[in-house]
Design an enzyme around this catalytic site. Structure first.
Site, mmCIF file in Angstrom:
data_model
loop_
_atom_site.group_PDB
_atom_site.id
_atom_site.type_symbol
_atom_site.label_atom_id
_atom_site.label_comp_id
_atom_site.label_asym_id
_atom_site.label_seq_id
_atom_site.Cartn_x
_atom_site.Cartn_y
_atom_site.Cartn_z
ATOM 1 C CB THR A 156 30.139 52.363 -35.837
ATOM 2 O OG1 THR A 156 30.961 53.103 -36.740
ATOM 3 C CG2 THR A 156 31.038 51.619 -34.855
ATOM 4 C CE LYS A 185 24.006 56.567 -35.190
ATOM 5 N NZ LYS A 185 24.408 55.168 -34.850
ATOM 6 N N GLY A 186 25.688 56.227 -30.309
ATOM 7 C CA GLY A 186 26.989 56.445 -29.688
ATOM 8 C C GLY A 186 27.380 55.370 -28.697
ATOM 9 C CD GLU A 243 27.782 55.927 -35.091
ATOM 10 O OE1 GLU A 243 28.032 54.716 -35.035
ATOM 11 O OE2 GLU A 243 27.106 56.517 -34.239
ATOM 12 C CG ASP A 283 23.034 53.079 -28.731
ATOM 13 O OD1 ASP A 283 23.445 51.916 -28.791
ATOM 14 O OD2 ASP A 283 23.751 54.066 -28.992
HETATM 15 C C1 5RP Z 1 27.812 53.280 -32.397
HETATM 16 C C2 5RP Z 1 26.342 53.396 -32.534
HETATM 17 C C3 5RP Z 1 25.593 52.145 -32.854
HETATM 18 O O1 5RP Z 1 24.863 52.330 -34.024
HETATM 19 C C4 5RP Z 1 24.672 51.826 -31.705
HETATM 20 O O2 5RP Z 1 25.434 51.767 -30.507
HETATM 21 C C5 5RP Z 1 23.961 50.487 -31.920
HETATM 22 O O3 5RP Z 1 24.869 49.468 -31.864
HETATM 23 P P1 5RP Z 1 24.475 47.941 -32.015
HETATM 24 O O4 5RP Z 1 24.079 47.736 -33.429
HETATM 25 O O5 5RP Z 1 25.746 47.204 -31.635
HETATM 26 O O6 5RP Z 1 23.361 47.649 -31.052
HETATM 27 O O7 5RP Z 1 25.740 54.423 -32.417
HETATM 28 O O8 5RP Z 1 28.392 54.486 -31.980
#
Ligand code: 5RP
Length: 224
Positions: A29, A95-96, A104, A85
């Site tokens: 996600t 993550k999250g 996930e 993240d």
């Molecule tokens: C979602 C996640 C995403 O993988 C994480 O937030 C990175 O997101 P982005 O690709 O928009 O930077 O853990 O729950």
């Protein structure tokens, strides 16, 4: 000079090399994964479909004509593609940020290989600069805020439109700042045991085996 968005597109496209013909792919996600999903549409006739980690990714996959399977209806998944993240030099991640950490982690655990796709801003020496997302059962919120304070963290309920954000699983999220996570495996194991924790956003037991990192000089492959 490539923008952060262009770096995400680059790694989203590069991840296609890990998609196995005829197989079901695990899909994470976030904005980087959205680039991967868009790229995946170009080979949708060559795969069986996907297992998705969020309502948002499911909707995007289906809109592009990619079948989505329930995790319970498939066995082990060969490859899981997701963003992060933060990621450290051992493939451990926070993550999250997109609130999808629980699903996930479930799909990652069901998969043989975790391929992380991220732009270079996500690579860190020590996890913890990014506020750590933690999905919690709402009645345990204030007790868990005090538990994190004992570790030196400041936990805040994530809010959306003036109300606590409700996850795809009907729970709330804490974002914890002020942590320096030197031993991600031990940290994840400890916090997982606190009553009321649904999922902690440290992915050390489900760490990445490969990271495709978008850098100004192209896609760099890190193998852990
Ligand atoms: C979602 C996640 C995403 O993988 C994480 O937030 C990175 O997101 P982005 O690709 O928009 O930077 O853990 O729950």
């Amino acid at each position: 000079m490539l923008s952060q968005d262009e770096l995400k597109t680059l790694v989203g496209q590069a991840a296609l090399q890990y998609v196995l013909p005829g197989e079901i792919i695990g899909v994470g996600t976030g904005s980087t994964v959205n680039k991967f999903i868009d790229a995946l549409a170009s080979m949708k006739d060559g795969i069986a479909g996907a297992v998705s980690s969020s309502v948002a990714s499911t909707e995007r996959l289906l809109a592009l004509g990619i079948p989505v399977f329930d995790a319970n209806d498939v066995g082990e998944i060969a490859v899981y593609i997701d963003g992060a993240d933060e990621i450290d030099a051992r493939g451990c991640m926070i993550k999250g940020g997109g609130a999808a950490l629980t699903r996930e982690k479930i799909v990652a655990a069901q998969s043989r290989r975790f391929i992380c796709i991220a732009d270079e801003s996500k690579l860190v020496q020590t996890l913890g600069r990014y506020p750590l997302p933690v999905e919690v059962i709402p009645m345990a919120t204030q007790r868990l805020v005090r538990q994190f304070a004992l570790l030196g963290g400041q936990a805040k309920v994530r809010v959306e439109d003036g109300q606590p954000l409700v996850t795809d699983n009907g729970q709330h999220l804490l974002d914890v700042t002020g942590l320096q996570i030197h031993d991600p495996l031990a940290f994840e194991s400890e916090v997982n045991q606190w009553p009321g924790i649904v999922t902690v956003g440290v992915f050390a037991h489900q760490r990445a085996q490969v990271c495709l990192l978008g850098t100004r000089s192209g896609v760099q492959k890190l193998a852990f």
